[in-house]
Design a protein around this motif. Structure first.
Motif, PDB file in Angstrom:
ATOM      1  N   GLU A  69       3.297   9.693   3.944  1.00 24.59           N
ATOM      2  CA  GLU A  69       2.381   9.441   5.059  1.00 24.59           C
ATOM      3  C   GLU A  69       1.941   7.981   5.090  1.00 24.59           C
ATOM      4  O   GLU A  69       1.790   7.392   6.166  1.00 24.59           O
ATOM      5  CB  GLU A  69       1.166  10.360   4.950  1.00 24.59           C
ATOM      6  N   ALA A  70       1.736   7.398   3.923  1.00 27.51           N
ATOM      7  CA  ALA A  70       1.338   5.989   3.867  1.00 27.51           C
ATOM      8  C   ALA A  70       2.440   5.092   4.425  1.00 27.51           C
ATOM      9  O   ALA A  70       2.153   4.083   5.088  1.00 27.51           O
ATOM     10  CB  ALA A  70       1.013   5.598   2.429  1.00 27.51           C
ATOM     11  N   ARG A  71       3.713   5.444   4.176  1.00 28.72           N
ATOM     12  CA  ARG A  71       4.821   4.634   4.713  1.00 28.72           C
ATOM     13  C   ARG A  71       4.852   4.694   6.236  1.00 28.72           C
ATOM     14  O   ARG A  71       5.081   3.685   6.908  1.00 28.72           O
ATOM     15  CB  ARG A  71       6.162   5.103   4.140  1.00 28.72           C
TER      16      ARG A  71
ATOM     17  N   LEU B  66       1.995   2.552   7.485  1.00 29.62           N
ATOM     18  CA  LEU B  66       2.246   1.125   7.257  1.00 29.62           C
ATOM     19  C   LEU B  66       3.335   0.609   8.189  1.00 29.62           C
ATOM     20  O   LEU B  66       3.268  -0.535   8.665  1.00 29.62           O
ATOM     21  CB  LEU B  66       2.648   0.897   5.795  1.00 29.62           C
TER      22      LEU B  66
ATOM     23  N   LEU C 156       3.658   9.202  -1.091  1.00 29.12           N
ATOM     24  CA  LEU C 156       3.482   8.004  -0.263  1.00 29.12           C
ATOM     25  C   LEU C 156       4.145   8.116   1.107  1.00 29.12           C
ATOM     26  O   LEU C 156       4.169   7.135   1.855  1.00 29.12           O
ATOM     27  CB  LEU C 156       4.041   6.788  -0.998  1.00 29.12           C
TER      28      LEU C 156
ATOM     29  N   VAL D 173       0.812  -1.211   0.000  1.00 30.68           N
ATOM     30  CA  VAL D 173       0.000   0.000   0.000  1.00 30.68           C
ATOM     31  C   VAL D 173       0.847   1.263   0.000  1.00 30.68           C
ATOM     32  O   VAL D 173       0.425   2.307  -0.511  1.00 30.68           O
ATOM     33  CB  VAL D 173      -0.958  -0.013   1.213  1.00 30.68           C
ATOM     34  N   ALA D 174       2.052   1.208   0.558  1.00 30.71           N
ATOM     35  CA  ALA D 174       2.897   2.398   0.630  1.00 30.71           C
ATOM     36  C   ALA D 174       4.044   2.358  -0.367  1.00 30.71           C
ATOM     37  O   ALA D 174       4.984   3.149  -0.272  1.00 30.71           O
ATOM     38  CB  ALA D 174       3.458   2.557   2.038  1.00 30.71           C
TER      39      ALA D 174
END
Length: 683
Positions: free
Chosen positions: A617-619, A622, A615, A588-589
């Motif tokens: 914030e997604a990292r 996650l 990405l 997802v990240a």
């Protein structure tokens, strides 16, 4: 540039076999004619071919042995043909002259067989039921191994029999039996010396301790050391990395750690550590742990021999795996056989719940990944002239799924796209098992390496002066981490050399490793691409210098998230990007790359310009799901899990002992066992 094809092994084996067969045929013809020059030439070619076989073609030797044409048969045939040739060179009464020589030759072969029989006995006395490392076992009368020539029949026969063969050859041109007599006498002397040397090792005071004595010593060591937590590992030589990644977390636990192995060769595959190592090949020896103070065994992998240790009811077992990912291996149904399953974060807990493989949620404990505590966090985009990209694909796996590894379908395209950017410095670190199942993966790996070498030939640069410092630090680190074994040392001799470590060695190794890694990266020419296949530098050291990771769906992605740096995953599964992200939540990240590597330029742009990185914030989110919170640190959570499971093991032992004490007087019948061993727990 095309990769040069290796020489076909089947063709080479066939050629060697033909040459050896032709030499024997020529020797037979020369002996029957007789023809001295041909006899000499054929024998010389035969001997040279034998030497080449033992030096370069060991596989052919095993084929000969399976065909009942081993070294003894070949050597006897060679000498027999020489004797036949000598007998046909002169008058009819030559049998009387050469009869004593033939008898001496036969005596030599009898001695050769005797040496082999005694060497087997010596080997058995040196095959101990317990193999150790980092433990003082000097009371077991450990000694250096016999010379290699005395342990390997092929080498021994070639060396000890050479004087006899040379004497027979020398006797042929001038028809002088004295040369043959001298050669045979020398061979007999060598054989008698070898036999005597081996017989001395069978004397009671010269051989190592017997099996029962070793087992009693091992029980005494367990009682004195009183281990509490151990790492259990069994596997092939290439799988040792799975255990090595847990050495440092185990060394830092609160308690007395021990490493339990099952294969003798694995003792030397375990990386430098001060933790006591015991190898228990037999199940009967393994079961002696039941009555020790060992409370918890940590399992980084599953193997066929894992079920054997799970039978010990006094020990609690936990599965920690050797990395977590969305692959099926990270939620294997075998995990339900353990008392607990320790995972990094909430994502793994959810993975087990969704997989419905029998692992109950109450048995899942989140401990983080202690190995990642030292990984350096993201500090911003690359500031120098180069963007360092780490391409670390996983291997092809056992199930043939095309999505397992990107090496076959996308590896070359990814590497070409990365090398095409003049500002990229590529670090290529393939999985050590690449090509072990699918030859296409091995072939693709070789082509990728050649692409990198070809690019480096066009990108030359001066090597920094720190290369000399790296050499010095390499020698220092090797001195601390590598035992200096004599050539041909066996397990007993290695036990003798690898005794209890000097105080402070572990701290010295840590300092030397950090200094070596710093010097290694400083020693590389600026911008030079690297193919990293050695144990050093470690994967996490590559993480620290990389600005970007390109990999597959594997634990490498999960571990790299500890840095929160950008990463990309190659999609070779055949799924659309949306379906790929749905099937593998850890993606997802990540930037998803197609097999044609079309997205590489945009990916590099986002790495160099963080404002284009969508990405980040997604990292961070996650990372929290996969690895758990940053506080408390993973090592502290790991220690807590160890302490709590040890307490559970102690409570279980106390309950069982109390129940047995209360029930045994009424349950015992005449003739039944009266020992106090705990009954095997049903599984």
């Amino acid at each position: 540039m095309p990769v040069p094809l290796p020489r076909p092994p089947a063709l080479l084996k066939g050629l060697v076999t033909v040459v050896l067969a032709a030499a024997f045929a020529a020797q037979a013809v020369a002996a029957l004619l007789p023809h001295v020059p041909l006899l000499l030439a054929a024998t010389a070619v035969s001997l040279a071919t034998e030497g080449a076989l033992y030096r370069w073609q060991r596989g052919v030797l095993s084929l000969f042995a399976k065909s009942h044409a081993d070294i003894t048969v070949r050597h006897v045939l060679r000498d027999l043909l020489l004797v036949v040739g000598l007998l046909r060179l002169g008058e009819q009464d030559r049998e009387t002259v050469y009869a004593p020589l033939v008898a001496g030759l036969l005596a030599f072969y009898v001695l050769h067989c005797a040496i082999q029989a005694v060497s087997v006995l010596v080997r058995r006395t040196r095959t101990l039921p317990v193999v150790t490392r980092n433990i003082d076992a000097s009371v077991l009368r450990l000694s250096p191994a016999p010379a290699v020539l005395l342990r390997r029949p092929g080498h021994r026969l070639l060396a000890f029999g050479l004087p006899a063969t040379a004497g027979l050859l020398a006797a042929a041109p001038a028809d002088e039996p004295v040369y043959a007599a001298a050669g045979i006498a020398l061979s007999l002397a060598l054989a008698l010396t070898g036999l005597g040397t081996l017989l001395l090792r069978l004397l009671p005071g010269r051989r190592p301790a017997g099996e029962q004595e070793v087992l009693e010593w091992f029980d005494a060591w367990l009682a004195a050391y009183r281990p509490t937590v151990g790492l259990y590992f069994s596997g092939g030589a290439a799988s040792a990395y799975q255990a090595n990644m847990w050495l440092e977390p185990l060394a830092r636990v609160d308690g007395r750690p021990v490493i339990v192995l099952r294969e003798r060769f694995m003792v030397q595959k375990i990386a430098a550590t001060d933790i006591p190592i015991v190898c228990l090949p037999k199940v009967s020896t393994l079961m002696r742990l039941e009555h020790s103070t060992l409370q918890v065994l940590v399992h980084p992998s599953n193997s066929g021999k894992t079920s054997q240790v799970l039978r010990i009811p006094t020990i609690k077992h936990t599965f920690v795996n050797h990395g977590e990912s969305d692959k099926l291996s990270s939620c294997n149904p075998y995990a339900k056989a353990y008392d607990e399953v320790w995972v990094a974060g909430p994502a793994a807990r959810e993975r087990y719940a969704l997989a419905e493989v029998g692992v109950e949620d109450k048995d899942v404990v989140e401990t983080g990944r202690p190995q990642l505590d030292a990984v350096r966090p993201y500090t911003g985009p690359p500031t120098g002239a180069w963007t360092t990209v780490l391409y670390a694909p996983t291997w092809e796996g056992w199930d043939g799924n095309p999505g397992n590894t990107s090496v076959i379908a996308a590896g070359e395209n990814l590497v070409r796209a990365l090398l095409a950017d003049p500002g990229v410095r590529l670090l290529y670190k393939p999985h050590p098992l690449t090509g072990s199942v699918d030859p296409r993966a091995g072939a693709a790996d070789l082509r990728i390496r050649e692409l990198i070498r070809a690019t480096n030939r066009e990108r030359t640069g001066a090597r920094p002066s720190s290369a000399a410092e790296l050499d010095r630090l390499t020698k220092e680190l090797d001195r601390l981490t590598t035992a200096d074994f004599r050539a041909g040392a066996d397990t007993v001799e290695r036990m003798r050399v690898q005794s209890a470590p000097e105080p402070g060695r572990a701290e010295a190794v840590a300092r030397a490793t950090a200094a070596w890694e710093e010097a290694y990266w400083a020693s590389l020419p600026e911008g030079e691409h690297q193919i990293i296949t050695d144990v050093r530098p470690a994967l996490y050291s590559c993480f620290d210098v990389a600005d970007l990771l390109v990999s597959d769906v594997s634990s490498v992605i999960s571990d790299f998230l500890a840095s929160e740096k950008p990463h990309a995953v190659a999609n070779t599964s055949g799924l659309s990007e949306d379906a790929f992200r749905t099937a593998f939540p850890t993606v997802v990240a990540a930037t998803v790359l197609t097999p044609d590597a079309a997205g590489v330029p945009a990916l590099l742009e986002a790495v160099r310009h963080p404002e284009k990185d969508e990405l980040a914030e997604a990292r961070a989110a996650l990372k929290l799901r996969l690895l758990g919170p940053a506080e408390p640190p993973s090592q502290e959570r790991f220690n807590t899990a160890v302490r709590e499971l040890c307490e559970t093991a102690r409570e279980h032992r106390a309950r069982v002992a109390e129940r047995l004490t209360a029930e045994r007087p009424a349950a015992e019948l005449p003739g039944q066992r009266t020992d106090t061993a705990l009954p095997a727990a049903p599984r």
